[in-house]
Design an enzyme around this catalytic site. Structure first.
Site, PDB file in Angstrom:
ATOM      1  N   GLY A  97      30.094   0.890  85.801  1.00 10.86           N
ATOM      2  CA  GLY A  97      28.899   1.668  85.521  1.00 10.86           C
ATOM      3  C   GLY A  97      28.788   2.841  86.472  1.00 10.86           C
ATOM      4  O   GLY A  97      29.339   2.798  87.589  1.00 10.86           O
ATOM      5  N   GLN A 115      24.698   9.587  91.012  1.00  8.97           N
ATOM      6  CA  GLN A 115      25.855   9.253  91.853  1.00  8.97           C
ATOM      7  C   GLN A 115      26.881  10.386  91.906  1.00  8.97           C
ATOM      8  O   GLN A 115      27.718  10.417  92.793  1.00  8.97           O
ATOM      9  CB  GLN A 115      26.535   7.965  91.357  1.00  8.97           C
ATOM     10  CG  GLN A 115      25.691   6.727  91.578  1.00  8.97           C
ATOM     11  CD  GLN A 115      26.418   5.481  91.106  1.00  8.97           C
ATOM     12  OE1 GLN A 115      26.369   5.155  89.932  1.00  8.97           O
ATOM     13  NE2 GLN A 115      27.110   4.808  92.007  1.00  8.97           N
ATOM     14  N   CYS A 170      28.766  -1.420  94.293  1.00  7.91           N
ATOM     15  CA  CYS A 170      28.363  -0.100  93.802  1.00  7.91           C
ATOM     16  C   CYS A 170      29.383   0.931  94.275  1.00  7.91           C
ATOM     17  O   CYS A 170      29.824   0.874  95.425  1.00  7.91           O
ATOM     18  CB  CYS A 170      26.978   0.232  94.353  1.00  7.91           C
ATOM     19  SG  CYS A 170      26.356   1.831  93.835  1.00  7.91           S
ATOM     20  N   LEU A 171      29.719   1.870  93.394  1.00  4.01           N
ATOM     21  CA  LEU A 171      30.694   2.902  93.774  1.00  4.01           C
ATOM     22  C   LEU A 171      30.158   3.791  94.894  1.00  4.01           C
ATOM     23  O   LEU A 171      30.930   4.423  95.596  1.00  4.01           O
ATOM     24  CB  LEU A 171      31.060   3.755  92.549  1.00  4.01           C
ATOM     25  CG  LEU A 171      31.802   3.000  91.431  1.00  4.01           C
ATOM     26  CD1 LEU A 171      31.989   3.910  90.219  1.00  4.01           C
ATOM     27  CD2 LEU A 171      33.147   2.472  91.909  1.00  4.01           C
ATOM     28  N   HIS A 212      21.026  -2.452  87.401  1.00 11.47           N
ATOM     29  CA  HIS A 212      21.618  -1.812  88.576  1.00 11.47           C
ATOM     30  C   HIS A 212      21.721  -0.296  88.366  1.00 11.47           C
ATOM     31  O   HIS A 212      21.316   0.490  89.223  1.00 11.47           O
ATOM     32  CB  HIS A 212      23.000  -2.428  88.845  1.00 11.47           C
ATOM     33  CG  HIS A 212      23.765  -1.761  89.940  1.00 11.47           C
ATOM     34  ND1 HIS A 212      24.126  -2.403  91.104  1.00 11.47           N
ATOM     35  CD2 HIS A 212      24.249  -0.494  90.057  1.00 11.47           C
ATOM     36  CE1 HIS A 212      24.782  -1.546  91.880  1.00 11.47           C
ATOM     37  NE2 HIS A 212      24.879  -0.402  91.260  1.00 11.47           N
ATOM     38  N   GLU A 213      22.252   0.105  87.202  1.00 13.28           N
ATOM     39  CA  GLU A 213      22.420   1.540  86.935  1.00 13.28           C
ATOM     40  C   GLU A 213      21.083   2.263  86.866  1.00 13.28           C
ATOM     41  O   GLU A 213      20.939   3.367  87.397  1.00 13.28           O
ATOM     42  CB  GLU A 213      23.206   1.771  85.642  1.00 13.28           C
ATOM     43  CG  GLU A 213      24.653   1.315  85.671  1.00 13.28           C
ATOM     44  CD  GLU A 213      25.402   1.719  86.923  1.00 13.28           C
ATOM     45  OE1 GLU A 213      25.168   2.831  87.443  1.00 13.28           O
ATOM     46  OE2 GLU A 213      26.205   0.919  87.425  1.00 13.28           O
ATOM     47  N   HIS A 263      19.395   3.350  89.996  1.00 16.86           N
ATOM     48  CA  HIS A 263      19.881   4.618  90.553  1.00 16.86           C
ATOM     49  C   HIS A 263      19.010   5.795  90.113  1.00 16.86           C
ATOM     50  O   HIS A 263      18.873   6.779  90.840  1.00 16.86           O
ATOM     51  CB  HIS A 263      21.318   4.899  90.083  1.00 16.86           C
ATOM     52  CG  HIS A 263      22.373   4.160  90.859  1.00 16.86           C
ATOM     53  ND1 HIS A 263      22.583   4.375  92.202  1.00 16.86           N
ATOM     54  CD2 HIS A 263      23.287   3.244  90.483  1.00 16.86           C
ATOM     55  CE1 HIS A 263      23.596   3.608  92.618  1.00 16.86           C
ATOM     56  NE2 HIS A 263      24.032   2.904  91.591  1.00 16.86           N
TER      57      HIS A 263
HETATM   58 NI    NI Z   1      25.620   1.515  91.710  1.00 15.82          NI
END
Ligand code: NI
Length: 180
Positions: A47, A52, A106-107, A148-149, A152
């Protein structure tokens, strides 16, 4: 293929509230979606939310199929099949009282994992790229990935659910490793 740079915590863009996407989508937003997909698959991740990559828009993508063995039942190897989903202006309209704990990563917080408890099921309203509204219920891994996404988009990271001490240690580690 255009892979964009992923912002790393504690970048302050990751702590801001994103703005709604306007329809019809501009060429810039169409390009952003294409680049976000390239960036997510390259990372690799399941995701990615627009903030991000530095775009403060209420837009996220997921693909919970292509590399998650646990959600695959067709015997294909991870990576063989892709199912890119684009979520525009998503809104969680209902969440279950029942909670479920998953280990999240998370990235924007590389190589860091933590257990987060979230509603096990959600009802979601979102727009597709054509501006058509959809509503559907999700549970399991997909429900977790979506929550989660969408966090953000409100400037929230999964580490915000961890203890203040653990969060502080992670922030320190990120600063040291990435000098942001
Ligand atoms: Ni994330």
């Amino acid at each position: 293929m255009a892979v964009r740079e992923i912002l790393i915590h504690p970048d302050e863009v990751l702590q801001q509230v994103a703005k709604p996407v306007l329809f019809p989508l501009s060429a810039e937003v169409e390009q952003l979606i294409t680049d976000m997909a390239d960036t997510m698959y390259d990372a690799p991740g399941v995701g990615l939310a627009a903030p991000q990559v530095g775009a403060l828009l209420r837009l996220a993508i997921t693909d919970t199929v292509w590399r998650d063995k646990e959600v695959r039942h067709d015997g294909a190897k991870a990576g063989e099949q892709r199912e890119l989903k684009v979520w525009i202006n998503p809104e969680i309209t209902w969440a279950s009282n029942e909670m479920e704990e998953w280990e999240e990563g998370c990235l924007s917080v590389p190589d860091t994992y933590g257990d987060v408890s979230r509603p096990a099921a959600i009802r979601l309203r979102w727009f597709d790229q054509q501006g058509v509204v959809h509503e559907q219920e999700f549970r399991g891994f997909q429900a977790v990935a979506l929550q989660h996404e969408f966090d953000h988009l409100d400037g929230k990271l999964f580490i915000d659910y961890l203890s203040p001490l653990k969060r502080k240690m992670i922030t320190k580690k990120m600063k040291k490793l990435y000098k942001s």
